[in-house]
Design a protein around this motif. Structure first.
Motif, short mmCIF file in Angstrom:
data_model
loop_
_atom_site.label_atom_id
_atom_site.label_comp_id
_atom_site.label_asym_id
_atom_site.label_seq_id
_atom_site.Cartn_x
_atom_site.Cartn_y
_atom_site.Cartn_z
N VAL A 5 -13.11 -62.87 6.56
CA VAL A 5 -11.88 -62.59 5.81
C VAL A 5 -10.98 -63.81 5.84
O VAL A 5 -10.48 -64.29 4.82
CB VAL A 5 -11.14 -61.37 6.39
N LEU A 6 -10.81 -64.40 7.07
CA LEU A 6 -9.94 -65.56 7.19
C LEU A 6 -10.52 -66.74 6.42
O LEU A 6 -9.80 -67.49 5.77
CB LEU A 6 -9.73 -65.94 8.65
N ALA A 7 -11.87 -66.89 6.49
CA ALA A 7 -12.50 -68.00 5.78
C ALA A 7 -12.22 -67.90 4.29
O ALA A 7 -11.90 -68.88 3.63
CB ALA A 7 -14.00 -67.98 6.04
N THR A 11 -8.79 -70.34 1.20
CA THR A 11 -8.78 -70.95 -0.13
C THR A 11 -7.57 -70.46 -0.95
O THR A 11 -7.31 -70.95 -2.01
CB THR A 11 -10.07 -70.60 -0.89
N HIS A 12 -6.86 -69.44 -0.44
CA HIS A 12 -5.73 -68.88 -1.19
C HIS A 12 -4.42 -69.50 -0.68
O HIS A 12 -4.35 -70.01 0.42
CB HIS A 12 -5.64 -67.37 -0.97
N SER A 13 -3.37 -69.38 -1.50
CA SER A 13 -2.07 -69.78 -0.98
C SER A 13 -1.52 -68.64 -0.13
O SER A 13 -1.96 -67.49 -0.25
CB SER A 13 -1.13 -70.12 -2.12
N PRO A 14 -0.55 -68.94 0.74
CA PRO A 14 -0.04 -67.87 1.62
C PRO A 14 0.62 -66.75 0.82
O PRO A 14 1.08 -66.97 -0.30
CB PRO A 14 0.99 -68.59 2.50
N LEU A 15 0.65 -65.56 1.43
CA LEU A 15 1.34 -64.44 0.81
C LEU A 15 2.85 -64.70 0.95
O LEU A 15 3.35 -64.88 2.06
CB LEU A 15 0.96 -63.14 1.52
N ASN A 16 3.53 -64.75 -0.18
CA ASN A 16 4.97 -65.03 -0.18
C ASN A 16 5.76 -63.75 0.06
O ASN A 16 5.79 -62.87 -0.81
CB ASN A 16 5.36 -65.57 -1.57
N ILE A 17 6.40 -63.67 1.21
CA ILE A 17 7.10 -62.42 1.56
C ILE A 17 8.60 -62.66 1.63
O ILE A 17 9.06 -63.61 2.27
CB ILE A 17 6.62 -61.90 2.94
N THR A 260 -2.97 -55.30 4.67
CA THR A 260 -3.59 -54.77 3.44
C THR A 260 -3.20 -55.63 2.25
O THR A 260 -4.03 -55.93 1.39
CB THR A 260 -3.09 -53.32 3.20
N HIS A 261 -1.95 -56.03 2.20
CA HIS A 261 -1.50 -56.87 1.07
C HIS A 261 -2.15 -58.25 1.13
O HIS A 261 -2.47 -58.83 0.10
CB HIS A 261 0.02 -56.98 1.05
N ILE A 262 -2.35 -58.78 2.36
CA ILE A 262 -2.99 -60.09 2.48
C ILE A 262 -4.43 -60.00 1.98
O ILE A 262 -4.87 -60.83 1.18
CB ILE A 262 -2.98 -60.59 3.96
N SER A 263 -5.15 -58.94 2.39
CA SER A 263 -6.54 -58.89 1.95
C SER A 263 -6.67 -58.57 0.47
O SER A 263 -7.66 -58.96 -0.16
CB SER A 263 -7.40 -57.94 2.78
#
Ligand code: NAP
Length: 265
Positions: A5-7, A11-17, A260-263
């Protein structure tokens, strides 16, 4: 071998909270999210700018000041590319919570409202439940002659002009709007307040009724314990209704919901 999951997430940008705060809860939530998710999240904290020296968690971006209503929040969500909003404002900060929910619905941005659990009466408590400070002030003279007003500095105007009840008003800072106590005294103090502190204060000023909001949490629960021990009535202002967004009542639950939102991102 690295976590799949982390791998993938690398490749994504961080979740903007965007966390709406002004509470210790918002700071703790920001710290926990940083601790659990590190670079997977980018956290901004929004403060109203009410207190002169707010405490801010390390490493969190902060913006200060109102947005000018829901449209301003919508613009900010767009310009900052916010993926998730967390409303961790005070349970009684109802205007901003309404605006956050309205804005998030309008632009389909997920929103979690964190609300710490309310206090519930226990054996020995004598609570008179009211729905507003206006109602609290109206019935106050029926319940005591010397009141501790521990409702914060907002809405104190409701108690202006009370002449048959002596008021001990406690707040962290002076109110921005003028407030003239017809009969009473002020103290400025910042919690947490223990049961012993509160009991000493109540006895020193000969208080026979306490007025407060159902804020929940431990920092200001001492007055409830002291009133119970001394058999005093508490005029308890009940909370506004929760917003129609995802609800959370613990830090752990917020942390899990964010996972959940990150995944899903
Ligand atoms: P409120 O009545 O619900 O909000 C009034 C206005 O203040 C909002 O419409 C918004 O202005 C601005 N605002 C409030 N919180 C904001 C935030 N976190 N970020 C940016 N703007 C914000 O709120 P309040 O009861 O005055 O509370 C103000 C702050 O103090 C909140 O952050 C709250 O968490 C904290 N606080 C409140 C209490 C309480 O008993 N009410 C107790 C402890 C701490 P615009 O409409 O211009 O956007």
């Amino acid at each position: 071998m690295s976590d799949p999951v982390l791998a993938t997430r690398k490749t994504h940008s961080p979740l903007n909270i965007l966390i709406f705060g002004g509470t210790g809860d918002a700071n703790r939530i920001a710290e926990q999210l940083q601790h659990h998710y590190g670079n997977e999240v980018r956290i901004q904290l929004s403060l109203a700018g009410r207190t002169s020296a707010p405490s801010i968690p390390d490493g969190v971006l902060v913006r200060i000041g109102g947005f000018g209503g829901p449209d301003g929040i919508i613009r900010y969500i767009g310009s900052e590319r916010i993926d998730l909003v967390i409303d961790a404002t005070h349970p009684f900060a109802s205007k901003i919570s309404q605006n956050i929910a309205k804005a998030c619905h309008a632009v389909l941005t997920p929103c979690i409202q964190y609300t710490r659990p309310a206090w519930t009466p226990e054996e020995g408590d004598n609570w008179i439940l009211v729905n507003s400070l206006t109602e609290a002030a109206k019935i106050l003279p029926d319940h005591g002659t010397r009141a501790l007003i521990a409702t914060g500095r907002q809405g104190l105007q409701n108690f202006e002009g009370l002449e048959t009840t002596w008021l001990l008003v406690r707040s962290i800072e002076a109110p921005k709007q003028t407030f003239n106590i017809a009969w009473g005294d002020w103290i400025y103090a910042r919690g947490p307040f223990s049961e012993d502190n509160e009991r000493e204060l109540i006895e020193r000023y000969d208080i026979d009724v306490v007025v407060c909001k159902n804020s929940g949490g431990t920092a200001s629960y001492g007055k409830i314990l002291a009133a119970r021990a001394l058999g005093l009535p508490v005029i308890m202002v009940q909370r506004p209704a929760p917003q129609p967004v995802e609800q959370s009542a613990s830090y752990d639950d917020v942390v899990q919901k964010v996972a959940t939102h990150i995944s899903a991102a």
